[in-house]
Design a protein around this motif. Structure first.
Motif, short mmCIF file in Angstrom:
data_model
loop_
_atom_site.label_atom_id
_atom_site.label_comp_id
_atom_site.label_asym_id
_atom_site.label_seq_id
_atom_site.Cartn_x
_atom_site.Cartn_y
_atom_site.Cartn_z
N PRO A 18 -9.31 -3.08 5.39
CA PRO A 18 -9.59 -1.79 6.03
C PRO A 18 -8.82 -0.68 5.33
O PRO A 18 -8.02 -0.93 4.41
N GLN A 19 -9.01 0.55 5.78
CA GLN A 19 -8.32 1.68 5.15
C GLN A 19 -6.81 1.49 5.21
O GLN A 19 -6.11 1.79 4.24
N GLN A 20 -6.29 1.03 6.34
CA GLN A 20 -4.88 0.66 6.46
C GLN A 20 -4.78 -0.85 6.29
O GLN A 20 -5.21 -1.60 7.16
N TRP A 21 -4.25 -1.28 5.15
CA TRP A 21 -4.29 -2.70 4.82
C TRP A 21 -3.64 -3.57 5.89
O TRP A 21 -4.06 -4.71 6.13
N GLN A 63 0.82 -1.20 0.00
CA GLN A 63 0.00 0.00 0.00
C GLN A 63 0.86 1.26 0.00
O GLN A 63 0.60 2.21 -0.75
N ARG A 64 1.91 1.28 0.80
CA ARG A 64 2.72 2.49 0.93
C ARG A 64 3.54 2.78 -0.31
O ARG A 64 3.69 3.93 -0.72
N GLN A 104 -3.90 -3.59 8.89
CA GLN A 104 -4.81 -3.90 10.00
C GLN A 104 -5.80 -5.01 9.67
O GLN A 104 -6.68 -5.31 10.47
N TRP A 105 -5.65 -5.62 8.51
CA TRP A 105 -6.53 -6.73 8.12
C TRP A 105 -6.54 -7.84 9.18
O TRP A 105 -5.51 -8.15 9.78
N ALA A 141 -10.46 -5.65 -2.59
CA ALA A 141 -10.25 -4.43 -1.81
C ALA A 141 -11.32 -4.24 -0.74
O ALA A 141 -11.05 -3.65 0.32
N GLN A 142 -12.52 -4.74 -0.99
CA GLN A 142 -13.61 -4.57 -0.03
C GLN A 142 -13.35 -5.31 1.28
O GLN A 142 -13.99 -5.02 2.29
#
Length: 687
Positions: free
Chosen positions: A345-348, A329-330, A350-351, A341-342
């Motif tokens: 979370p917004q910060q991957w 992501q970064r 933290q899945w 993608a669904q």
């Protein structure tokens, strides 16, 4: 770093023509002497470890399949086993040999000649009765000379070639005899090095403000594979403690920037595994923020040098770190599968897995064949089996091009010029810059030698040496030597300015013997044989070390440029205390290790009986537990540490212990002398 290659005995039976397995999982090794089969009896030494003794007459010994490619079997040297294994050995004189075989992970064998003295008598350890020990010292110390026991501080005068002293009650019957009086500061000798190996993250937290860098989080459970907070400032704060242990070099886990996220830990994906250990590099040119700042590194090295302690970096040429959700992501490399993608979370990073999943399930979200993987290291840099990258072979088939634990394997053998990896082009901060005509190994050597030139790093401990071409190691050493000279010129007032660079290698399973690695940049290799074959046995009493000590010292005497580094505990094998659970053995381990010829390595907490930690489904994680500082106030642990300190300081005063000749003086009490030039000591144990 230990290669993670789990192989069951049944798989080995299929892979290795050398083995057939009985119902008791005992190896039946195909052994022939001049064509006649031998069928020895096997002794089980532990999990997947066996030994057999062979009475051999002169002739040609063959181990393995007749139609396999042959390679010479070298006594004492550890030989890896794979499907092509066949070994030939010419027996020139009749005698007894001990064959050591390990099946399972890291399968190997060793052939050890049994010395006649060892075969004829069994060493028996007797408890010291508390009485004075009468020791012959003629030919080492002269009549009228006053000697000091380096353990208790007592002194006595040599009379009629002998000396009598009573060991300290807490010494275990040990006398450390040295000439009394002030001695000149000993010259440093790497053969007598006392190296302290620390996983920085698990040692001491000097700056809690950097504990959660890059969004790394604790898991709130057993914290098996998370970052714990140890850093460079923490190390600096413990340098006086290390100096009291007689440490001459501090080996720290690689402090350069690691992957930011986690991967599933263990076979079961039952914990988040971050790169707290330093073996999953992201950017070789930057410090990992969890470790601290560059000023922290400068202060650590300056303060260590002021105390006579050199600093070694753990370095890796073999592989980069895994890809993680956080880094994808970064740095915008790789891609998710359509519609996945669904589930993020917004910060991957933290899945969370579903209740029926484990942490390995995050791989199901990723499209590893998507062309966006060109934005990662790139196919010219690594073998990784993603997108159009080359797929690495099995490491058993090709140890140089194979992948260890599915890690991206650097193409260090390639002669092709490569561009800077795409993600590093845009990463900030970084010192990685495009170089015309650079090969993969050219970039890696430049990045790693930077830490020597800029900060004064004194040496490298090189990881996974046998999985990288010797030419790449030779190049790294050449550039590190040049960087060391540059640093010395820029820092003429540093105590170690002008001192040569030093490099020790991890060739997994190698013993103390000489090898061709010395011609490719290595001053020493780690001696895996000490932990397996010496440490446990000798912790009964020192007299059991005589054959090993004599052999080690002979290897050093016969090869003036040769060295090895022995250890009893490590992050990749086991903790001595976890195996024995005995404080007395932990005390005696100090004697066995710190009085051994050649360089030695203390693994953090050996001196304080650091306990095994939580491990999950990865049995080696427990060897990386937090340093047990809270235990140091307990009387029994404080006494244990003091014992290690006395032996460590004695070793530090006398280069002859690690670098000198070895000669047994007496059997009862057991005594030996070590001599190097004018430096000489006698070690005695009354049991």
């Amino acid at each position: 770093m230990r290669p993670l290659l789990p192989l069951s005995p049944s798989i080995l039976a299929l892979c290795f023509g050398l083995f057939a397995m009985t119902a008791q999982a005992e190896p039946t090794v195909h052994i022939r002497l001049d064509g006649q089969p031998l069928q020895p009896s096997w002794e089980m030494l532990g999990d997947d470890r066996f030994a057999a003794e062979l009475d051999l007459q002169p002739g040609q010994l063959v181990l393995g399949a007749r139609d396999a490619d042959s390679q010479p079997l070298k006594p004492f040297q550890r030989h890896e086993l794979d499907e092509r294994s066949r070994f030939d050995f010419s027996v020139t004189e009749p005698g007894r040999y001990r064959l050591l075989v390990q099946t399972g992970e890291g399968a190997n064998l060793r052939l050890l000649p049994i010395r006649q003295k060892e075969a004829a008598t069994e060493t028996v350890c007797q408890p010291w009765n508390g009485e004075a020990l009468d020791v012959p010292v003629a030919g080492v110390f002269a009549d009228g000379q006053r000697l000091r026991d380096g353990y208790s501080g007592q002194t006595a005068v040599v009379s009629n070639g002998r000396i009598s002293l009573t060991p300290a009650p807490d010494s275990g019957g040990l006398l450390l005899l040295e000439a009394d009086g002030a001695a000149p500061e000993p010259a440093h000798d790497w053969r007598n090095a006392n190296v302290y190996f620390v996983l920085t993250d698990r040692f001491a937290n000097g700056d809690p403000g950097n504990d959660r860098s890059y969004g790394r989080e604790p898991d709130g459970e057993e914290e098996i594979g998370t970052f714990h907070g140890g850093d460079l400032k923490g190390l600096t704060g413990k340098l006086d403690y290390l100096a009291e242990l007689g440490i001459s070099a501090l080996w720290i886990s690689a402090p350069y920037e690691q992957i930011h996220g986690w991967v599933g830990g263990g076979d079961k994906g039952d914990f988040r595994h971050y790169a707290y250990h330093g073996y999953y590099a992201l950017d070789f040119t930057q410090l990992d923020a969890n470790m601290g700042s560059e000023d922290d590194l400068r202060e650590l090295i300056a303060q260590a040098h002021a105390r006579g302690i050199r600093v070694l970096f753990d370095v890796v040429l073999n592989h980069a770190g895994y890809s993680t959700l956080a880094d994808m992501q970064r740095y915008d490399f790789g891609a998710l599968r359509d519609g996945m993608a669904q589930y993020l979370p917004q910060q991957w990073t933290q899945w969370q897995p579903e209740s029926f999943e484990n942490l390995h399930a995050y791989h199901n979200l990723i499209d590893y064949q998507h062309p966006a993987w060109t934005n990662w290291w790139g196919k010219d840099w690594v073998r990784a089996g993603v997108a159009d990258y080359p797929t690495p072979p099995s490491v058993l088939i090709d140890p140089l091009k194979g992948s260890l634990a599915f890690l991206p394997d650097f193409r260090t053998e390639s002669e092709a010029a490569v561009s800077l990896p795409e993600f590093l082009r845009h990463k900030q901060p970084t010192r990685a810059v495009e170089r015309d005509g650079y090969r993969v190994r050219d970039y890696l050597s430049e990045w790693l030698s930077f830490w020597v030139r800029e900060f004064g790093v004194d040496g490298f401990r090189a990881d996974t040496v046998k999985h990288v071409e010797p030419a790449a190691w030779a190049q790294l050493r050449q550039q590190a030597d040049e960087a060391r000279r540059d640093w010395s010129r820029a820092n003429p007032d540093d105590p170690f300015a002008g001192e040569p660079f030093w490099m020790v290698g991890e060739v997994f399973g190698h013993g103390p013997e000489t090898s061709d690695y010395s011609a490719n940049g290595f001053d020493a290799l780690i001696n895996f044989g000490f932990q397996e074959e010496v440490a446990g046995n000798v912790s009964d009493c020192l007299r059991k070390a005589e054959n090993s000590y004599a052999h080690y010292a002979e290897l050093l005497a016969d090869n003036p440029q040769h060295n090895f580094m022995s250890y009893a505990s490590s992050h990749d094998t086991s903790l001595f205390f976890a195996r024995h659970q005995d404080l007395q053995r932990q005390r005696d381990l100090a004697s066995a290790l710190l009085l051994s010829p050649g360089a030695v390595q203390i693994y953090y907490g050996d001196e304080s009986a650091r306990p095994f930690g939580p491990t999950g489904s990865d049995p080696f994680q427990g060897t990386r537990s937090d340093m047990n500082w809270d235990d140091h106030g307990k009387p029994e642990i404080a006494a244990l540490i003091e014992h290690w300190q006395r032996l460590g300081q004695f070793r530090a005063r006398h280069p002859a212990i690690g670098a000198g000749s070895h000669r047994q003086l007496s059997e009862q009490p057991y005594a030996f002398v070590r001599e190097q030039g004018d430096d000489r000591v006698i070690v005695v144990q009354g049991r």
